[in-house]
Design an enzyme around this catalytic site. Structure first.
Site, mmCIF file in Angstrom:
data_model
loop_
_atom_site.group_PDB
_atom_site.id
_atom_site.type_symbol
_atom_site.label_atom_id
_atom_site.label_comp_id
_atom_site.label_asym_id
_atom_site.label_seq_id
_atom_site.Cartn_x
_atom_site.Cartn_y
_atom_site.Cartn_z
ATOM 1 C CD GLU A 191 45.716 40.328 40.804
ATOM 2 O OE1 GLU A 191 44.842 41.125 41.178
ATOM 3 O OE2 GLU A 191 45.485 39.371 40.040
ATOM 4 C CB CYS A 221 42.329 37.790 37.794
ATOM 5 S SG CYS A 221 40.677 38.494 37.733
ATOM 6 C CG ASN A 257 39.726 36.796 42.878
ATOM 7 O OD1 ASN A 257 39.650 37.603 43.796
ATOM 8 N ND2 ASN A 257 39.816 37.168 41.596
ATOM 9 C CD GLU A 258 36.676 40.017 40.950
ATOM 10 O OE1 GLU A 258 36.713 39.830 39.722
ATOM 11 O OE2 GLU A 258 36.880 41.119 41.483
HETATM 12 O O1 AHR Z 1 42.463 44.252 41.215
HETATM 13 C C1 AHR Z 1 42.487 43.912 39.876
HETATM 14 C C2 AHR Z 1 41.543 42.771 39.534
HETATM 15 O O2 AHR Z 1 40.236 43.154 39.774
HETATM 16 C C3 AHR Z 1 41.698 41.521 40.350
HETATM 17 O O3 AHR Z 1 42.672 40.686 39.878
HETATM 18 C C4 AHR Z 1 40.364 40.877 40.235
HETATM 19 O O4 AHR Z 1 40.071 40.088 41.356
HETATM 20 C C5 AHR Z 1 39.426 42.036 40.043
HETATM 21 O O5 AHR Z 1 38.572 41.829 39.002
#
Ligand code: AHR
Length: 670
Positions: free
Chosen positions: A54, A267, A394-395
């Site tokens: 990321e 994120c 994602n989440e």
């Molecule tokens: O890994 C960092 C963040 O942690 C990621 O972007 C998110 O998916 C999680 O909350």
């Protein structure tokens, strides 16, 4: 320990395979590991351990992406950081009596996606008027190695910021690499003529190694120049790819031998909210036509590291690509709507959004004759990339808005591309409302795979060794997409956290029929720009710092298998926490034992590999341990925690001591 206490321990067997044998004596029971090495065990994922990339902590620009110039396209903006603007990180330079100015223009951009450029006006040339850039905390260059400097330019005259001069003559330009004191390291000369944008380039070979050089571009006649995409790349990128990756950082990932790579987030995929989701289409094609944008983590993304580069990197390191797209909703932490801040893309915009996702699949896998496959081919990759997995969401908070949009995307992908495995999401935590509702939703849709995340204390990993023992074998498989043990001091990696992760990974491996993928998070962090601790790999402009956690990932990934073998761990309850997994790699026939001792005392273990012929076998023994559970690897010092491998020979029954706070991997070659 009293008899009554010993008997009470029976209920505390961890992992379903730990047996406490009472010998009728008060002496401590020796720890014995009995492996059914002659049997075939159960099939497990052969792709279990991968990486999650990321762009956080300057992981891409200023990190893995090898570009050395910061703000090369004059697109930095106050929306990213309040004191940023298109000329941020650029300095107007006037040498030897020269005079002039620089402004930002947007009248004749190279491309609409790249709207800003610099207009340099030279009123009095002196010894040169131009622009200087220090890159990301200084430009590191190695003496004798080649760097490609390039820029887009045209001659600007009257009417465009009063650049006068003789239109019939070319503008002489020099580009120099200099030390901070102005000492020349390398120089190239150009003659710029004409009113149309064009790219010029040259090779620079600095005379010596400098960690913090600067690039200086100087014009030497009265007149004006439009400048954009001022770029400096090392020739030696990973696998020498153009527009490529920083070799040492890419190599650190390659050295993990990851079986898959998830990207671009996290994120990050939520981007700037509805209508501003991370858009893969803006990240492919010629770099000067990509749309740079604010990174969700509060800095700038050039998108020079885009989907083409991600897929190419995956191919280069033999990792399956696992892109993730937004599920049509924003991050629940970003807004103020009733759904805990989550907003859904308006329904009438969903068809176009879904089409973008289908186009991604065609871009990755379609023939070079298809619309999007042709774009991949034009970029240099006529063969399909072989995309098989696609993360959606994602989440996310599992709300009605999320479910409705996820289902639309899932059904469209399933209908058009049944060969693609969609990975769903079950919220940010290992338990709780989104986890429960996410799993219920996954069952309802019969999803093949879901993404679980946990950033938890080391103790939690030890307490949850048997988490996946209990999972339904008929349901969705699990991708542990983000996990890390966060130690008491969350800002630091440690042997304790690394071993807790190792213990957790033995659980993933023992349950590799349910856990299909797992990736530590986050992967990269640039020193001085680290927003999230701990991370797996730290770096600065010239060096890479590997953490104990990195070595754990490496030991597991390089020693993975495709069959999990049964074993019994008969242990002394007085020992500290122990975790074990045993796998076979069918291709090599190797048997691989992983043993984690999280306790303060060494543990002698009698190992029996039942079913192997009684003779000596060559074994590679790799031990990871350190001066204590708090040990971590300090930058600029030899790592305190680093695996040590040796070749030994063992018979099927042998003694192995597990040092306190250690991970041992035995690779047995029967
Ligand atoms: O890994 C960092 C963040 O942690 C990621 O972007 C998110 O998916 C999680 O909350």
């Amino acid at each position: 320990m009293k008899w009554s206490e010993k008997l009470g321990m029976r209920g505390l067997m961890a992992g379903g395979m730990v047996f406490l044998f009472l010998c009728g004596m008060v002496h401590a029971q020796k720890t014995t590991l009995i492996v059914k090495a002659g049997e075939n065990g159960k099939a497990i994922s052969s792709d279990l351990f991968g990486v999650f990339f990321e762009d956080l902590n300057y992981a891409a620009d200023g990190g893995l992406y090898a570009e050395l110039i910061q703000n090369r396209s004059f697109e930095y903006s106050p929306t990213e950081q309040s004191d940023w603007h298109p000329l941020k990180f650029w300095e107007l330079v006037k040498r030897g009596g020269g005079d002039g100015s620089v402004n930002v223009a947007e009248m004749r951009p190279i491309h609409e996606n790249n709207p800003h450029y610099a207009l340099l006006v030279v009123r009095r040339p002196g010894e040169g008027v131009g622009l200087a850039n220090d890159g990301f905390d200084g430009i590191p260059v190695t003496g004798g190695e080649a760097y490609e400097v390039s820029f887009w330019t045209y001659q600007a005259f009257m009417g465009e910021m009063w650049g006068r001069g003789d239109q019939s003559r070319a503008m002489p330009v020099t580009v120099r690499l200099e030390t901070r004191n102005g000492e020349l390291l390398a120089e190239a000369a150009f003659q710029i003529k004409g009113r149309e944008w064009r790219r010029v380039s040259a090779k620079l070979k600095p005379s010596r190694t400098v960690p913090d050089a600067r690039l200086v571009l100087l014009a030497h006649e009265m007149g004006g120049l439009a400048l954009d995409m001022i770029s400096l790349f090392p020739e030696k990128t990973f696998r020498n790819r153009p527009n490529g990756l920083r070799a040492d950082l890419a190599q650190a990932v390659a050295d993990l031998q990851p079986k898959f790579m998830r990207f671009p987030g996290g994120c990050l995929v939520h981007g700037g909210g509805v209508r501003r989701f991370y858009n893969w289409k803006e990240t492919v094609g010629p770099v000067e036509q990509r749309r740079a944008r604010r990174n969700l983590w509060g800095y700038h993304q050039t998108m020079g590291l885009g989907y083409y580069e991600y897929f190419q990197f995956c191919e280069d390191i033999g990792a399956k690509p696992l892109p993730v797209v937004s599920a049509g909703v924003s991050c629940q932490h970003a807004g103020s709507s009733p759904n805990r801040g989550q907003e859904g893309l308006p329904m009438d915009e969903m068809p176009a959004y879904i089409q973008d996702i289908l186009d991604l699949i065609e871009w990755a896998n379609g023939p070079a004759t298809s619309k999007w496959g042709a774009k991949r081919a034009a970029a240099g990759h006529p063969e399909p990339f072989g995309l098989k997995y696609l993360g959606v969401g994602n989440e996310d908070a599992i709300t009605p808005e999320f479910k409705e949009r996820f289902k639309m995307i899932y059904e469209a992908v399933k209908a058009r591309h049944p060969e693609i495995v969609v990975v769903g999401t079950v919220g940010p935590f290992p338990a709780g409302r989104d986890y429960d509702e996410g799993w219920a939703f996954a069952r309802e849709l019969k999803l093949p795979l879901v993404d679980e995340h946990f950033y938890m204390a080391p103790r939690w990993f030890w307490d949850n060794l048997s988490r996946y023992d209990r999972y339904d074998r008929q349901g969705a498989k699990v991708y542990v997409g983000e996990y890390a043990a966060h130690d008491r001091d969350r800002r630091r990696n440690s042997l304790r956290s690394a071993l807790a992760e190792a213990a957790g990974m033995t659980g993933f491996e023992r349950n590799g029929d349910v856990v299909q993928f797992a990736s530590y998070a986050p992967l990269f962090a640039r020193r001085g720009h680290t927003q999230w601790h701990p991370d797996l790999i730290y770096f600065n402009g010239t060096r890479v710092f590997l953490t104990p956690n990195y070595y754990v990932q490496q030991m597991f990934s390089r020693n993975s298998g495709d069959r999990a073998l049964e074993f019994e761990l008969q242990r002394d309850a007085q020992n500290g926490p122990l975790a074990v997994s045993v796998v076979r790699d069918s291709r090599s026939g190797h048997l691989i034992l992983k043993m984690v001792n999280g306790g303060d005392a060494a543990v002698p273990v009698s190992v029996q590999l039942n079913g192997l012929p009684d003779r000596e076998f060559p074994v590679t023994r790799t031990v990871l341990t350190g001066p204590g559970p708090d040990a971590f690897n300090v930058d600029d010092q030899p790592p305190a925690v680093k695996p040590v491998a040796e070749e030994i020979r063992l018979r099927p029954a042998f003694e192995q001591e597990l040092p306190s706070h250690s991970l041992i991997v035995l690779r047995v070659r029967p």
